[in-house]
Scaffold this active site. Structure first.
Site, PDB file in Angstrom:
ATOM      1  N   GLU A   1       5.043  33.478  16.356  1.00  0.00           N
ATOM      2  CA  GLU A   1       3.585  33.530  16.467  1.00  0.00           C
ATOM      3  C   GLU A   1       3.117  33.602  17.913  1.00  0.00           C
ATOM      4  O   GLU A   1       2.013  34.033  18.194  1.00  0.00           O
ATOM      5  CB  GLU A   1       2.996  32.292  15.779  1.00  0.00           C
ATOM      6  CG  GLU A   1       1.540  32.408  15.420  1.00  0.00           C
ATOM      7  CD  GLU A   1       1.145  31.392  14.357  1.00  0.00           C
ATOM      8  OE1 GLU A   1       1.889  31.227  13.355  1.00  0.00           O
ATOM      9  OE2 GLU A   1       0.099  30.753  14.519  1.00  0.00           O
TER      10      GLU A   1
ATOM     11  N   TYR B   1       2.008  22.609  24.835  1.00  0.00           N
ATOM     12  CA  TYR B   1       1.074  23.414  24.046  1.00  0.00           C
ATOM     13  C   TYR B   1      -0.211  22.631  23.733  1.00  0.00           C
ATOM     14  O   TYR B   1      -0.145  21.515  23.204  1.00  0.00           O
ATOM     15  CB  TYR B   1       1.780  23.810  22.752  1.00  0.00           C
ATOM     16  CG  TYR B   1       1.052  24.846  21.955  1.00  0.00           C
ATOM     17  CD1 TYR B   1       0.929  26.145  22.425  1.00  0.00           C
ATOM     18  CD2 TYR B   1       0.489  24.536  20.727  1.00  0.00           C
ATOM     19  CE1 TYR B   1       0.262  27.096  21.695  1.00  0.00           C
ATOM     20  CE2 TYR B   1      -0.168  25.489  19.981  1.00  0.00           C
ATOM     21  CZ  TYR B   1      -0.287  26.765  20.475  1.00  0.00           C
ATOM     22  OH  TYR B   1      -0.947  27.698  19.752  1.00  0.00           O
TER      23      TYR B   1
END
Length: 617
Positions: free
Chosen positions: A10, A326
């Site tokens: 992704e 992240y």
DNA sequence: GCAAGGTC
């Protein structure tokens, strides 16, 4: 180019991790159509790994339905939107097609959630188009670690169309509802006042943005409705252990002035009071839980006065440059694979945090950090991954980025720190049969607050006295106060409410706030959300006609229907039709009452866009 | 030119 296995992730970071963990370390990076692809060998086969940066496809209406003026928005409820490749995704699609033609097998390494599953099906659709015989396997991993990734490729799953269909259904209903209501509202206003909108402006409705607006407006209306009341209280100035302290009548402020005067009259001449209660209670304050996206945004707003949208943008930048982990995560539990002690040690020589780390953390290592209880099974809590100096960050990313990085590092170090101990203090004095009190606070042990000053309580230290002690009363007076209306909602409160009602996801909540600001429905000043007249008019008129589409529960109710697709209880078409049916009823109700609506909106739009006041907004 | 959801 010969490829046996193609890994599709992704995001580039995950594609990179797959290459690193599945290869023997020999990786060749080549750009295909501008997209980095990693080639490596595994078990004698050639593997390639690519990240596609989110969704590749979007829903849209057929061309002929995209003319706002010639299509009745109501028609949108009766057509099925079509999937199309996004403009910005073409480079990934082309790279996938080139790689997919050769590959025998594709590993769908998308995130382990509904959106990831739907992206997997977008990838399948694209690759089947160029290579019908290709085999697909779904890698399901809950952390981007060697262990999880190896386990995922040991035991694959089947792609789950039910999960994907939930996301696809959501995309369709959101588009249909959003477009129909947005166009209808805009056209309605334009009909009444043809040139009211500046170029590119319109009035929008959305099942996330509008309930957010409603929350903000609701509070503003409470403020408007608020009636000030006068309150009367008595304040005694006492000399306690040499300290002049102001004590308030313990039963709280009184509504009747006569009552307060009566007490004042009774005790006015008292010169001595007796200590009725002296309480000093220790209370532990735990360090904050590890940081997730929403908390990062809330704290950035509260403590740094940085808006949620900007905070996430900056965090993204820091992440892209390898400084923090992240930034889009719900997780508040450090996984065992992250060595928090090692990361903290890495700050041992840092000019800002070094001495704290050396004195307060390293001697206690290994430390088990504070943990929360949320886990999205995909990303760890936000934490620093590399120490960087203030100078470096300010120069490269600006001062706000430093403030945010500093918050993230301090928050991380706080989760490894000791709890703070606070002493809540209370002294109650009897003056002529009436009780007066004062509360104090003392920080007994600073603990994590030493490294994390955000939210540290202010001290007011009371003297230590014992019950029965006598104190000198200097004066007693009547104090008149006015009750205050509740403040406008803060951005931090809005985020909390969005979470509570399930409006948006952790990654998109800031977007919905931002949309409202862009559309001039509200502004944020001093951390607080203040609706414009346009926002007030839109939310109140919509609410008066169809409260169902405005109230904060709207999104949650939709979600409850959509989830049945993923559970296999209902077919996607069934749910899409059900939701659309409901909203069509709301639509008709709205349109049949549109006269009031249009009038109010036109008036508000004039103010927002064309009055002198508008320059300020 | 619509929404909300991924991610850059």
């Amino acid at each position: 180019m010969k490829i046996d296995v193609l890994v599709v992730a992704e995001k580039p970071g995950v594609a990179k991790a797959f290459a690193e963990f599945l290869s023997n370390g020999r990786i060749r990076v080549e750009k295909i159509g501008g997209v980095p692809v990693r080639f490596f060998e595994r078990n004698g086969e050639v593997w390639a790994s690519i990240g596609v940066s989110g969704h590749l496809m979007d829903y849209d209406f057929p061309e002929e339905f995209n003319s706002w003026r010639s299509v009745d928005p109501r028609q949108l409820f009766f057509i099925k939107p079509k999937q199309k490749i996004r403009k910005s995704s073409w480079k990934y699609v082309k790279a996938l097609q080139i790689l997919g033609k050769q590959a025998k097998e594709v590993i769908l390494a998308l995130d382990a959630d509904v959106e990831g599953e739907s992206i997997a099906f977008e990838v399948i659709k694209i690759l089947r188009g160029v290579n019908p015989g290709i085999r697909f396997k779904r890698a399901w991993f809950n952390a981007v670690t060697k262990q999880d990734i190896l386990r995922a490729v040991e035991k694959f799953r089947e792609p789950d169309p039910k999960m994907a269909n939930k996301a696809f259904a959501r995309m369709q209903v959101d588009l249909t509802i959003g477009a129909a209501f947005t166009r209808a509202l805009t056209l309605l206003v334009e009909k009444k006042a043809p040139k009211i909108f500046p170029r590119g402006k319109f009035i929008s409705y959305g099942p996330c943005q509008t309930p957010v607006l409603y929350l903000v407006v609701k509070r503003a209306l409470e403020r408007e409705k608020f009636k000030k009341k006068k309150l009367y209280t008595l304040e005694a100035t006492a000399l306690i252990e040499g300290k002049k302290l102001k004590l308030a009548y313990a039963k709280g402020p009184l509504e009747k002035k006569e009552e307060a005067l009566k007490i004042l009259k009774a005790i006015r001449d008292e010169k001595v009071g007796v200590i009725k209660l002296a309480e000093y209670r220790h209370r532990e304050v735990l360090p904050p839980e590890p940081l997730n996206t929403i908390e990062l945004e809330r704290r950035a707003s509260r403590f740094l006065n940085i808006r949620s949208k900007e905070a996430l943008d900056i965090a993204e930048d820091l992440y892209q440059n390898g400084l923090i982990s992240y930034p889009r995560t719900e997780t508040t539990i450090y996984p065992p694979t992250i060595d928090v002690n090692k990361i903290a040690k890495g700050f041992g020589q840092h000019s800002e945090y070094g001495s704290y780390v050396r004195i307060h953390l390293i001697p206690r290592m290994p430390i088990s950090p504070r943990q929360g209880n949320e886990d999205d099974k995909a990303h760890p809590p936000i934490h620093p991954v590399k120490p960087a100096s203030r100078n470096f960050i300010v120069k490269k990313f600006g001062i706000k980025a430093w403030k945010l990085y500093d918050l993230i590092v301090r928050h991380f170090l706080a989760t490894l720190s000791r709890e703070s101990v606070i002493e809540n203090q209370r002294i109650v004095v009897d003056i002529g049969g009436y009780e007066f009190k004062i509360d104090g606070l003392k920080i007994v042990r600073e603990g994590f607050y030493k490294i994390y000053p955000f939210g540290k309580p202010g001290e007011r230290i009371l003297p230590y006295v014992l019950e029965g002690d006598l104190v000198e009363i200097k004066s007693i007076r009547l104090v008149e106060r006015e009750t205050k209306p509740p403040p406008f909602l803060s951005e931090a409160e809005v985020l909390k409410l969005m979470k509570k009602y399930g409006i948006g996801t952790d990654a998109t909540m800031q977007d919905h706030i931002h949309t409202n600001i862009q559309r001039k429905y509200f502004t944020i000043k001093n951390k607080r959300c203040i609706p414009t007249n346009l926002g007030l008019a839109l939310a109140t008129t919509l609410h008066s006609i169809v409260p169902e589409i405005v109230e904060p529960e709207v999104r949650g109710k939709m979600e409850a229907e959509l989830v049945r697709i993923a559970k296999g209880e209902k077919q996607p078409e069934e749910v899409v039709e059900f939701i659309k049916d409901n909203f069509l009823k709301y639509y008709d109700k709205l349109v049949s009452n549109s006269h009031v609506l249009a009038e109010k909106l036109v008036e508000a739009l004039r103010q927002v866009y064309w009055s002198k006041e508008s320059k300020k907004i």
